[in-house]
Design an enzyme around this catalytic site. Structure first.
Site, PDB file in Angstrom:
ATOM      1  N   LYS A   7       0.805  -1.215   0.244  1.00 37.74           N
ATOM      2  CA  LYS A   7       0.055  -0.056   0.151  1.00 37.74           C
ATOM      3  C   LYS A   7       1.300   1.131  -0.003  1.00 37.74           C
ATOM      4  O   LYS A   7       0.196   1.715  -0.466  1.00 37.74           O
ATOM      5  CB  LYS A   7      -0.963   0.250   1.155  1.00 37.74           C
ATOM      6  CG  LYS A   7      -1.933  -1.053   0.975  1.00 37.74           C
ATOM      7  CD  LYS A   7      -2.972  -0.947   2.000  1.00 37.74           C
ATOM      8  CE  LYS A   7      -3.938  -1.624   2.180  1.00 37.74           C
ATOM      9  NZ  LYS A   7      -5.309  -1.504   3.568  1.00 37.74           N
TER      10      LYS A   7
ATOM     11  N   LYS B  90      -3.936 -10.515  -6.288  1.00 36.64           N
ATOM     12  CA  LYS B  90      -4.839 -10.623  -6.223  1.00 36.64           C
ATOM     13  C   LYS B  90      -6.224  -9.649  -6.388  1.00 36.64           C
ATOM     14  O   LYS B  90      -6.371  -8.901  -6.649  1.00 36.64           O
ATOM     15  CB  LYS B  90      -5.572 -10.064  -4.362  1.00 36.64           C
ATOM     16  CG  LYS B  90      -5.779 -10.616  -3.754  1.00 36.64           C
ATOM     17  CD  LYS B  90      -5.665 -10.381  -1.731  1.00 36.64           C
ATOM     18  CE  LYS B  90      -5.420  -9.079  -2.370  1.00 36.64           C
ATOM     19  NZ  LYS B  90      -6.022  -8.162  -0.881  1.00 36.64           N
TER      20      LYS B  90
ATOM     21  N   LYS C 202     -10.693  -4.184  -4.998  1.00 37.27           N
ATOM     22  CA  LYS C 202     -11.706  -3.203  -5.140  1.00 37.27           C
ATOM     23  C   LYS C 202     -10.304  -1.830  -5.689  1.00 37.27           C
ATOM     24  O   LYS C 202     -10.948  -1.419  -6.476  1.00 37.27           O
ATOM     25  CB  LYS C 202     -11.798  -2.678  -3.829  1.00 37.27           C
ATOM     26  CG  LYS C 202     -12.997  -3.140  -3.255  1.00 37.27           C
ATOM     27  CD  LYS C 202     -13.449  -2.310  -1.397  1.00 37.27           C
ATOM     28  CE  LYS C 202     -13.857  -3.753  -0.967  1.00 37.27           C
ATOM     29  NZ  LYS C 202     -13.669  -4.064   0.908  1.00 37.27           N
TER      30      LYS C 202
HETATM   31  P1  TYM Z   1     -10.875  -6.065   3.387  1.00 36.10           P
HETATM   32  O1  TYM Z   1     -11.978  -5.210   3.302  1.00 36.10           O
HETATM   33  O2  TYM Z   1      -9.572  -6.237   2.403  1.00 36.10           O
HETATM   34  O3  TYM Z   1     -11.751  -7.820   2.890  1.00 36.10           O
HETATM   35  C1  TYM Z   1     -12.750  -7.850   3.573  1.00 36.10           C
HETATM   36  C2  TYM Z   1     -11.821  -9.324   4.059  1.00 36.10           C
HETATM   37  O4  TYM Z   1     -12.383 -10.049   2.879  1.00 36.10           O
HETATM   38  C3  TYM Z   1     -10.752 -10.751   2.438  1.00 36.10           C
HETATM   39  N1  TYM Z   1     -10.279 -10.560   0.653  1.00 36.10           N
HETATM   40  C4  TYM Z   1     -10.061 -11.642   0.015  1.00 36.10           C
HETATM   41  N2  TYM Z   1     -10.023 -13.084   0.133  1.00 36.10           N
HETATM   42  C5  TYM Z   1     -10.493 -13.640  -0.849  1.00 36.10           C
HETATM   43  N3  TYM Z   1      -9.593 -13.234  -1.948  1.00 36.10           N
HETATM   44  C6  TYM Z   1      -9.626 -11.905  -2.302  1.00 36.10           C
HETATM   45  N4  TYM Z   1      -8.996 -11.466  -3.789  1.00 36.10           N
HETATM   46  C7  TYM Z   1     -10.140 -11.452  -1.339  1.00 36.10           C
HETATM   47  N5  TYM Z   1      -9.674  -9.788  -0.867  1.00 36.10           N
HETATM   48  C8  TYM Z   1     -10.128  -9.452   0.341  1.00 36.10           C
HETATM   49  C9  TYM Z   1      -9.698 -10.264   3.017  1.00 36.10           C
HETATM   50  O5  TYM Z   1      -9.166 -11.455   3.336  1.00 36.10           O
HETATM   51  C10 TYM Z   1     -11.251 -10.078   4.574  1.00 36.10           C
HETATM   52  O6  TYM Z   1     -11.880 -10.756   5.740  1.00 36.10           O
HETATM   53  N6  TYM Z   1      -7.826  -5.776   7.554  1.00 36.10           N
HETATM   54  C11 TYM Z   1      -9.112  -6.027   6.733  1.00 36.10           C
HETATM   55  C12 TYM Z   1     -10.808  -5.605   7.258  1.00 36.10           C
HETATM   56  C13 TYM Z   1     -10.474  -6.037   9.178  1.00 36.10           C
HETATM   57  C14 TYM Z   1     -10.461  -6.965   9.445  1.00 36.10           C
HETATM   58  C15 TYM Z   1     -10.506  -6.441  11.160  1.00 36.10           C
HETATM   59  C16 TYM Z   1     -10.925  -8.219   9.238  1.00 36.10           C
HETATM   60  C17 TYM Z   1     -10.635  -4.629   9.757  1.00 36.10           C
HETATM   61  N7  TYM Z   1      -9.847  -5.404  11.412  1.00 36.10           N
HETATM   62  C18 TYM Z   1     -10.548  -7.175  12.144  1.00 36.10           C
HETATM   63  C19 TYM Z   1     -11.038  -8.891   9.997  1.00 36.10           C
HETATM   64  C20 TYM Z   1     -10.527  -8.852  11.929  1.00 36.10           C
HETATM   65  C21 TYM Z   1      -9.141  -5.792   5.583  1.00 36.10           C
HETATM   66  O7  TYM Z   1      -8.712  -4.885   4.903  1.00 36.10           O
HETATM   67  O8  TYM Z   1     -10.335  -6.707   4.634  1.00 36.10           O
END
Ligand code: TYM
Length: 325
Positions: A110, A190, A193
């Site tokens: 990032k 990957k 968004k």
């Molecule tokens: P975020 O918002 O990027 O994504 C949400 C969830 O979707 C999963 N994910 C994917 N899984 C498979 N293939 C993909 N291409 C893909 N893109 C996203 C992510 O692994 C995630 O589970 N940091 C986290 C949000 C967060 C969080 C937490 C998660 C904040 N606090 C505490 C768990 C526990 C994030 O940015 O997810």
């Protein structure tokens, strides 16, 4: 068992989120106490339009409820409505080393994309650890890209426990069979968004879904004996959206060397449409009642805040922040 997970309100939810995490959020509702958060504080680490934020939070809530998050069974809340998340972040930041944060691959990726590398981007995993530990969660359903963050969460918990006494359980990840969905237009990266043209959104129309699948990259470069990343990705999606017999059918074709991409894509596209169309319809129904969504979010925040307050009272006690209290 207590289950916690979060998602950033950075626009519509895509099928990577759905296949890698949200499916498990829904399935785990029978297994324990589920707390799911729309993590708007995390979203502050990337530049955004302030006027857009309320809509983005609302969209995320709509998508999650439409996927099957049941407000009777789970608490679905907005992170910034529970300020204890940031309070615990400060405490945990004193249990985190700069070296550990520097090793985070998401931070490296990032920070390469922005001119101004704000400190929030660096301390992001501490806020994530606080989200989880605040509720003493045991299990965290996430995609593969979050495993490293979960690993440092356990390190911070262990460090706090050994310095100040047993307080936090060490949370374990729970992954689906599709923990890493790749971009349809570039299967070496990957699905995300922020990667233009890589994702299918839950809110996309049937036509858009079918077009995306049709255009998905399959083979690039010379043919090898190994399945190409693009085809592998289509098989991973097939396992999410199609019945087992369909997967077996195409697997046999692949092994016999007569797999036709066109047929594979048409079947996958149609099965995806069949899964996502009812979600989209539920989403539209829910969107007609925005005040109900706000009520769910508020009530959940009120309930989880009780838990958050209890943990913070214990943490303050353990840290010796008790003078004149
Ligand atoms: P975020 O918002 O990027 O994504 C949400 C969830 O979707 C999963 N994910 C994917 N899984 C498979 N293939 C993909 N291409 C893909 N893109 C996203 C992510 O692994 C995630 O589970 N940091 C986290 C949000 C967060 C969080 C937490 C998660 C904040 N606090 C505490 C768990 C526990 C994030 O940015 O997810």
């Amino acid at each position: 068992m207590r289950i916690f997970s979060g998602i950033q309100p950075t626009g519509a939810i895509h099928i990577g989120n759905y296949a890698g995490a949200i499916q498990n959020w829904v399935r785990m509702q029978g297994e324990g106490e589920c707390l799911y958060s729309i993590v708007d504080y995390h979203a502050l680490t990337i530049p955004y339009e302030t006027a857009e934020m309320p809509r983005r939070v609302q969209e995320a809530a709509l998508d999650l409820l439409a996927c099957g998050i049941d407000p009777e069974k789970s608490r679905l809340f907005v992170q910034s409505q529970v300020p204890e998340h940031t309070e615990l972040t400060w405490v945990l930041s004193c249990c985190a080393s700069i070296g550990e944060l520097n090793r985070m691959t998401q931070f490296k990726e990032k920070s390469e994309r922005v001119d101004f590398i704000n400190a929030g981007l660096f301390t992001y995993p501490i806020l994530m650890a606080a989200d989880i530990l605040l509720y003493k969660a045991d299990t965290v359903p996430v995609g593969e890209d979050q495993l490293q963050h979960l690993e440092v969460t356990r390190v911070f918990a262990r460090r706090f426990n050994s310095q100040f006494g047993e307080t936090f359980p060490e949370p374990q990840p729970r992954m689906t069979t599709a923990p890493r969905i790749m971009a349809l237009n570039d299967p070496t990266r990957k699905m995300s968004k922020s990667l233009e043209g890589s994702a299918i959104m839950l809110s996309d129309s049937d036509e858009v879904i079918l077009r995306h699948v049709k255009r998905a990259v399959t083979d690039v470069g010379a043919k090898t004996d190994e399945m190409s990343p693009g085809v592998k990705n289509l098989f991973t999606l097939l396992k999410v959206f199609s019945p087992a017999e369909t997967v077996a059918h195409f697997q046999e074709q692949y092994e016999a060397g007569n797999l036709r991409y066109k047929e594979l894509k048409e079947t996958l596209g149609q099965d995806m449409v069949d899964t996502l169309a009812p979600i989209r319809q539920r989403r539209e129904e829910l969107a007609a009642r925005p005040s109900q969504i706000c009520e769910i979010l508020h009530e959940s925040a009120r309930q989880v805040r009780q838990l958050a307050r209890e943990t913070m009272a214990e943490v303050r006690q353990k840290l010796g922040l008790t003078a004149c209290s």
